[in-house]
Design an enzyme around this catalytic site. Structure first.
Site, PDB file in Angstrom:
ATOM      1  N   PRO A   2     -18.846 -26.010 -50.577  1.00  0.00           N
ATOM      2  CA  PRO A   2     -19.513 -26.688 -51.681  1.00  0.00           C
ATOM      3  C   PRO A   2     -20.914 -26.028 -52.209  1.00  0.00           C
ATOM      4  O   PRO A   2     -21.762 -25.655 -51.502  1.00  0.00           O
ATOM      5  CB  PRO A   2     -19.922 -28.251 -51.198  1.00  0.00           C
ATOM      6  N   GLU A   3     -21.043 -25.593 -53.463  1.00  0.00           N
ATOM      7  CA  GLU A   3     -22.150 -25.536 -53.933  1.00  0.00           C
ATOM      8  C   GLU A   3     -22.913 -26.197 -54.783  1.00  0.00           C
ATOM      9  O   GLU A   3     -22.503 -27.208 -54.710  1.00  0.00           O
ATOM     10  CB  GLU A   3     -21.800 -23.895 -54.980  1.00  0.00           C
ATOM     11  N   HIS A  98     -11.441 -36.353 -39.038  1.00  0.00           N
ATOM     12  CA  HIS A  98     -12.164 -35.585 -38.797  1.00  0.00           C
ATOM     13  C   HIS A  98     -13.621 -36.001 -38.982  1.00  0.00           C
ATOM     14  O   HIS A  98     -14.804 -35.408 -39.323  1.00  0.00           O
ATOM     15  CB  HIS A  98     -12.392 -34.164 -39.451  1.00  0.00           C
ATOM     16  N   ARG A 117     -13.676 -28.360 -40.185  1.00  0.00           N
ATOM     17  CA  ARG A 117     -14.231 -27.039 -39.940  1.00  0.00           C
ATOM     18  C   ARG A 117     -15.535 -26.976 -39.101  1.00  0.00           C
ATOM     19  O   ARG A 117     -15.866 -25.866 -38.396  1.00  0.00           O
ATOM     20  CB  ARG A 117     -14.058 -26.061 -40.944  1.00  0.00           C
TER      21      ARG A 117
END
Ligand SMILES: [Zn+2]
Length: 281
Positions: A2-3, A98, A117
């Site tokens: 994500p930016e 998660h 992740r």
């Protein structure tokens, strides 16, 4: 990863739901490697204790960091890393895979941080204690900051011998731009990503500044980019749509929409850059 447009979309999604709410408790899902910053900065029990009964005053963003301001002058910092999601949920909603932390809020609301992740970062930042892994307040200016002009950018690039792509990725130069948007900005600016930053002209710096703002603004309006990996989701678990507007990112071997040449890719500073060898000089 994500930016700025994705993180801003998440911010706009969560702020109306959580602003003014009390945190009843923070449930850290036991997993010794689950959240790397909690190991480094403050232990999970101390983190939980410090969050209990705090009130969320506002939700801000600096670059790719979310800053959740709490009463008593502390900031809950969240970086989504590669795959982090912040989801607004009800306790009755099914569990999200998660999930690393559940912030239980008043009014039967939950803010869930899920991160398959495990590159995400979550920590409490107390300016008084000087306690921080990265101080997001130290990053370079925001792309929409009026401080950023072509003259400002040119003066910073002039001293740099790295590729322009690497300079745009530097969060201490300008905050918020990552791999996707640096590719798109350089294509729109007609500049090769491997050009030496010090070779950028005033006119090219002007194009970079203009296209940075235009592209990031458009990407925010499209609720960010959910690339082929499908990982990025907003606070309601919905994908963005800017992937339908990408000109070069992840399009290697496909035709440039402008000149029909094949989009090329090459590794620059450890990152894969995508560009049109005809349009970009
Ligand atoms: Zn082209």
């Amino acid at each position: 990863m994500p930016e700025l447009p994705e993180v801003e979309t998440v911010r706009r999604g969560i702020e109306p739901a959580i602003r003014g709410k009390r945190i009843l408790s923070a449930e850290v899902i036991p997993d010794p490697k689950g959240i790397r910053t909690l190991r480094r900065v403050r232990s999970a029990p101390a983190f939980r204790k410090n969050l209990t009964n705090r009130i969320i005053e506002k939700v801000d963003r600096r670059g790719k960091y979310l800053l959740i301001y709490l009463n008593h002058d502390e900031i809950l910092i969240i970086h989504l890393g590669m795959s982090g999601r912040l989801l607004i949920r009800r306790p009755s909603d099914p569990p999200d895979p998660h999930t690393r932390i559940i912030f239980h809020l008043e009014k039967k609301l939950e803010l869930r941080f899920a991160d398959p992740r495990k590159f995400g970062e979550v920590y409490l930042f107390s300016p008084a204690l000087g306690e921080t892994a990265v101080n997001p307040l130290d990053l370079g200016p925001e792309p929409f900051d009026p401080e950023i002009t072509s003259a400002w950018l040119l003066s910073r690039l002039a001293k740099s011998s790295r590729p322009i792509k690497a300079a745009l990725l530097d969060q201490y130069l300008i905050a918020g731009i990552g791999n996707i948007y640096s590719d798109e900005i350089l294509h729109a600016s007609r500049i090769r990503p491997d050009r030496n930053a010090s070779s950028i002209t005033r006119e090219e710096a002007d194009r970079i500044v203009r296209h940075t703002r235009r592209i990031l603004k458009l990407a925010i309006s499209k609720r960010g980019t959910t690339a082929g990996d499908g990982v990025y989701r907003d606070s309601r678990n919905q994908p963005g749509s800017f992937q339908n507007h990408l000109q070069v990112y992840a399009r290697e071997g496909e035709g440039c929409y402008h000149c029909r040449s094949k989009i090329a890719s090459r590794t620059i500073g450890g990152r894969t850059a995508h560009f049109c060898p005809e349009c970009q000089k």
